[in-house]
Design a protein around this motif. Structure first.
Motif, PDB file in Angstrom:
ATOM      1  N   GLU A 299     -37.157 -39.017  11.672  1.00  0.00           N
ATOM      2  CA  GLU A 299     -38.451 -38.949  12.662  1.00  0.00           C
ATOM      3  C   GLU A 299     -38.060 -37.595  13.197  1.00  0.00           C
ATOM      4  O   GLU A 299     -39.179 -36.977  13.535  1.00  0.00           O
ATOM      5  N   ASP A 300     -37.009 -37.393  13.609  1.00  0.00           N
ATOM      6  CA  ASP A 300     -36.651 -35.988  14.205  1.00  0.00           C
ATOM      7  C   ASP A 300     -36.907 -34.921  13.262  1.00  0.00           C
ATOM      8  O   ASP A 300     -37.416 -33.853  13.914  1.00  0.00           O
ATOM      9  N   ARG A 301     -37.036 -35.023  12.001  1.00  0.00           N
ATOM     10  CA  ARG A 301     -37.109 -33.985  11.037  1.00  0.00           C
ATOM     11  C   ARG A 301     -38.760 -33.618  11.093  1.00  0.00           C
ATOM     12  O   ARG A 301     -39.333 -32.713  10.936  1.00  0.00           O
ATOM     13  N   MET A 302     -39.487 -34.688  11.211  1.00  0.00           N
ATOM     14  CA  MET A 302     -40.991 -34.853  11.266  1.00  0.00           C
ATOM     15  C   MET A 302     -41.369 -33.723  12.215  1.00  0.00           C
ATOM     16  O   MET A 302     -42.532 -33.118  12.307  1.00  0.00           O
ATOM     17  N   LYS A 303     -40.587 -33.432  13.575  1.00  0.00           N
ATOM     18  CA  LYS A 303     -40.950 -32.639  14.468  1.00  0.00           C
ATOM     19  C   LYS A 303     -40.673 -31.044  14.108  1.00  0.00           C
ATOM     20  O   LYS A 303     -40.672 -30.290  14.964  1.00  0.00           O
ATOM     21  N   GLU A 304     -40.226 -31.051  12.778  1.00  0.00           N
ATOM     22  CA  GLU A 304     -39.673 -29.601  12.503  1.00  0.00           C
ATOM     23  C   GLU A 304     -40.243 -29.367  11.064  1.00  0.00           C
ATOM     24  O   GLU A 304     -39.524 -28.686  10.266  1.00  0.00           O
ATOM     25  N   LEU A 305     -41.492 -29.767  10.832  1.00  0.00           N
ATOM     26  CA  LEU A 305     -42.218 -29.589   9.391  1.00  0.00           C
ATOM     27  C   LEU A 305     -42.176 -28.046   9.216  1.00  0.00           C
ATOM     28  O   LEU A 305     -42.422 -27.130  10.232  1.00  0.00           O
ATOM     29  N   GLU A 306     -42.496 -28.024   8.095  1.00  0.00           N
ATOM     30  CA  GLU A 306     -42.861 -26.451   7.644  1.00  0.00           C
ATOM     31  C   GLU A 306     -44.130 -25.975   8.068  1.00  0.00           C
ATOM     32  O   GLU A 306     -45.109 -27.053   8.270  1.00  0.00           O
ATOM     33  N   PRO A 307     -44.579 -24.615   8.181  1.00  0.00           N
ATOM     34  CA  PRO A 307     -45.840 -24.477   8.253  1.00  0.00           C
ATOM     35  C   PRO A 307     -47.056 -25.154   7.626  1.00  0.00           C
ATOM     36  O   PRO A 307     -48.045 -25.289   8.066  1.00  0.00           O
ATOM     37  N   ASP A 308     -46.701 -25.574   6.201  1.00  0.00           N
ATOM     38  CA  ASP A 308     -47.498 -26.259   5.558  1.00  0.00           C
ATOM     39  C   ASP A 308     -47.590 -27.590   5.761  1.00  0.00           C
ATOM     40  O   ASP A 308     -48.339 -28.595   4.999  1.00  0.00           O
ATOM     41  N   GLY A 309     -46.742 -28.056   6.621  1.00  0.00           N
ATOM     42  CA  GLY A 309     -46.750 -29.375   7.066  1.00  0.00           C
ATOM     43  C   GLY A 309     -45.850 -30.467   6.242  1.00  0.00           C
ATOM     44  O   GLY A 309     -45.686 -31.772   6.371  1.00  0.00           O
ATOM     45  N   SER A 310     -44.984 -29.739   5.453  1.00  0.00           N
ATOM     46  CA  SER A 310     -44.256 -30.321   4.460  1.00  0.00           C
ATOM     47  C   SER A 310     -42.665 -30.442   4.885  1.00  0.00           C
ATOM     48  O   SER A 310     -42.132 -29.552   5.792  1.00  0.00           O
ATOM     49  N   LEU A 311     -41.589 -31.184   4.428  1.00  0.00           N
ATOM     50  CA  LEU A 311     -40.208 -31.363   4.678  1.00  0.00           C
ATOM     51  C   LEU A 311     -39.726 -30.338   4.008  1.00  0.00           C
ATOM     52  O   LEU A 311     -40.114 -29.830   2.800  1.00  0.00           O
ATOM     53  N   GLN A 312     -38.358 -30.185   4.430  1.00  0.00           N
ATOM     54  CA  GLN A 312     -37.555 -28.964   3.470  1.00  0.00           C
ATOM     55  C   GLN A 312     -37.007 -30.033   2.567  1.00  0.00           C
ATOM     56  O   GLN A 312     -37.173 -31.352   2.493  1.00  0.00           O
ATOM     57  N   VAL A 313     -36.463 -29.296   1.265  1.00  0.00           N
ATOM     58  CA  VAL A 313     -35.913 -29.871   0.221  1.00  0.00           C
ATOM     59  C   VAL A 313     -34.664 -30.591   0.762  1.00  0.00           C
ATOM     60  O   VAL A 313     -34.341 -31.649   0.256  1.00  0.00           O
ATOM     61  N   MET A 314     -34.096 -30.088   1.597  1.00  0.00           N
ATOM     62  CA  MET A 314     -32.669 -30.520   1.917  1.00  0.00           C
ATOM     63  C   MET A 314     -32.533 -29.986   3.670  1.00  0.00           C
ATOM     64  O   MET A 314     -32.952 -29.089   4.035  1.00  0.00           O
ATOM     65  N   TYR A 315     -31.356 -30.769   4.334  1.00  0.00           N
ATOM     66  CA  TYR A 315     -31.030 -30.595   5.600  1.00  0.00           C
ATOM     67  C   TYR A 315     -29.704 -30.473   5.734  1.00  0.00           C
ATOM     68  O   TYR A 315     -29.016 -31.312   5.048  1.00  0.00           O
ATOM     69  N   SER A 316     -29.415 -29.961   6.671  1.00  0.00           N
ATOM     70  CA  SER A 316     -27.633 -30.200   7.096  1.00  0.00           C
ATOM     71  C   SER A 316     -27.513 -31.678   7.753  1.00  0.00           C
ATOM     72  O   SER A 316     -28.527 -32.289   8.114  1.00  0.00           O
ATOM     73  N   ILE A 317     -26.286 -32.365   7.922  1.00  0.00           N
ATOM     74  CA  ILE A 317     -26.154 -33.597   8.508  1.00  0.00           C
ATOM     75  C   ILE A 317     -26.568 -33.595   9.680  1.00  0.00           C
ATOM     76  O   ILE A 317     -26.708 -34.662  10.197  1.00  0.00           O
ATOM     77  N   HIS A 318     -26.689 -32.529  10.530  1.00  0.00           N
ATOM     78  CA  HIS A 318     -27.144 -32.320  12.088  1.00  0.00           C
ATOM     79  C   HIS A 318     -28.324 -32.158  11.967  1.00  0.00           C
ATOM     80  O   HIS A 318     -29.054 -32.241  13.268  1.00  0.00           O
ATOM     81  N   GLY A 319     -29.311 -31.780  11.194  1.00  0.00           N
ATOM     82  CA  GLY A 319     -30.708 -31.695  10.856  1.00  0.00           C
ATOM     83  C   GLY A 319     -31.243 -30.243  10.732  1.00  0.00           C
ATOM     84  O   GLY A 319     -32.385 -30.034  10.831  1.00  0.00           O
TER      85      GLY A 319
END
Length: 319
Positions: A299-319
């Protein structure tokens, strides 16, 4: 080479980081204090300069056997020889209310089940993937290693001697005797601190065993492969990062496809695809709490979407 080596290793952890322990009693992979921290021990990748922490019998070659304390992530490395039978019990405490040795610890307890055995301990940290130098400060309580970004203490009652940028020591134990080593983070300028008593060591052990057994009791799987499923669940739990709910794909980096090449992957990240598979496996056998924590993280990552509205392939453990 790395994959072959991992086959001979057990894993311990506290949902912040993990260590790989070889069946010969050597910790040869540890990033501290978190999954994605720079390595302290990385001999699994370079046994000459990667750094390691070994405890092993001296003298006659011993037969090695490694197993987990039943229904836990407490690891036992057993050595059998004509002189006796000894064990190294390795774990990271989950509950540490006094925090006299910091929040994160690696506890190594050596016990003699039968006879009399001599052991040699060697601790050679190599901070920041062996790129940072460090100072060695020996005291009556053990040794402190001071580097630029991380300070570690090794508390023990065993006499240690400096050798190059590490320490070595030898000790003899009789049947029923034990000795404990605590590797832990230090504040700037802090010495390693006094070791815990063997009674306190036993209490740490019992609390850690109790935690893992209570966690595993939530497993709902009752099929044919119950022992393997439960062991897999314990391993997957170690890949969850408690503060955020993130799930790492694996606790290690990998070797490059070609020496000096750029295709050198690091799996200590949350890869969305891999985390989804892990979550599916845990949900199928009753571990819903981990799923809830991960979904909060998503849910927290959904606030940081890419410009095209997608998630990144991967994230750090801190987001």
């Amino acid at each position: 080479m790395a994959y072959q080596a991992i086959e001979n290793h057990g894993i311990i952890g506290d949902m912040h980081t993990v260590a790989l322990v070889c069946s010969n009693g050597t910790i040869d992979w540890l990033c501290f204090p978190h999954f994605d921290s720079p390595s302290v021990f990385a001999a699994i990748l370079d046994d000459k300069k990667g750094g390691y922490f070994s405890i092993s019998p001296v003298g006659e070659e011993a037969t090695e056997k490694q197993f987990y304390w039943p229904d836990t992530n407490v690891l036992v490395s057993r050595f059998l020889c004509s002189d006796g039978v000894g064990e190294i019990i390795d774990y990271m405490p989950i509950h540490n209310p006094r925090r006299e040795h910091g929040n994160h610890q690696v506890i190594r307890r050596v016990e003699i089940e039968r006879g009399r055995m001599k052991f040699r301990v060697e601790c050679f940290p190599a901070f920041n993937y062996a790129r940072d130098t460090h100072e060695v400060e020996i005291s009556e309580q053990g040794v402190a290693f001071h580097s630029r970004h991380l300070n570690l203490g090794l508390a023990t009652t065993i006499d240690l001697t400096q050798h190059d940028m590490g320490v070595v020591g030898e000790f003899v134990l009789d049947e029923g005797e034990s000795v404990t080593f605590i590797l832990h983070e230090l504040r700037e300028g802090q010495q390693c601190g006094a070791n815990i008593s063997e009674n306190e060591s036993e209490q740490h052990f019992e609390r850690t065993v109790d935690y893992w057994r209570r966690w595993l009791s939530r497993c709902t799987y009752r099929g044919r492969w119950q022992e393997m499923v439960r062991r897999s669940a314990l391993a997957l739990k170690l890949l969850t990062y408690q503060p955020t709910g993130a799930i790492v794909a694996a606790p290690t980096t990998s070797l490059p496809e070609a020496i000096g090449g750029v295709r050198n992957w690091d799996y200590r990240y949350t890869w969305i695809r891999d985390a989804a598979f892990t979550l599916y496996g845990l949900l199928r056998i009753g571990f819903t709490e981990e799923a809830a924590h991960f979904m909060h993280w998503i849910e927290d990552r959904m606030k940081e979407l890419e410009p095209d509205g997608s998630l990144q392939v991967m994230y750090s453990i801190h987001g």
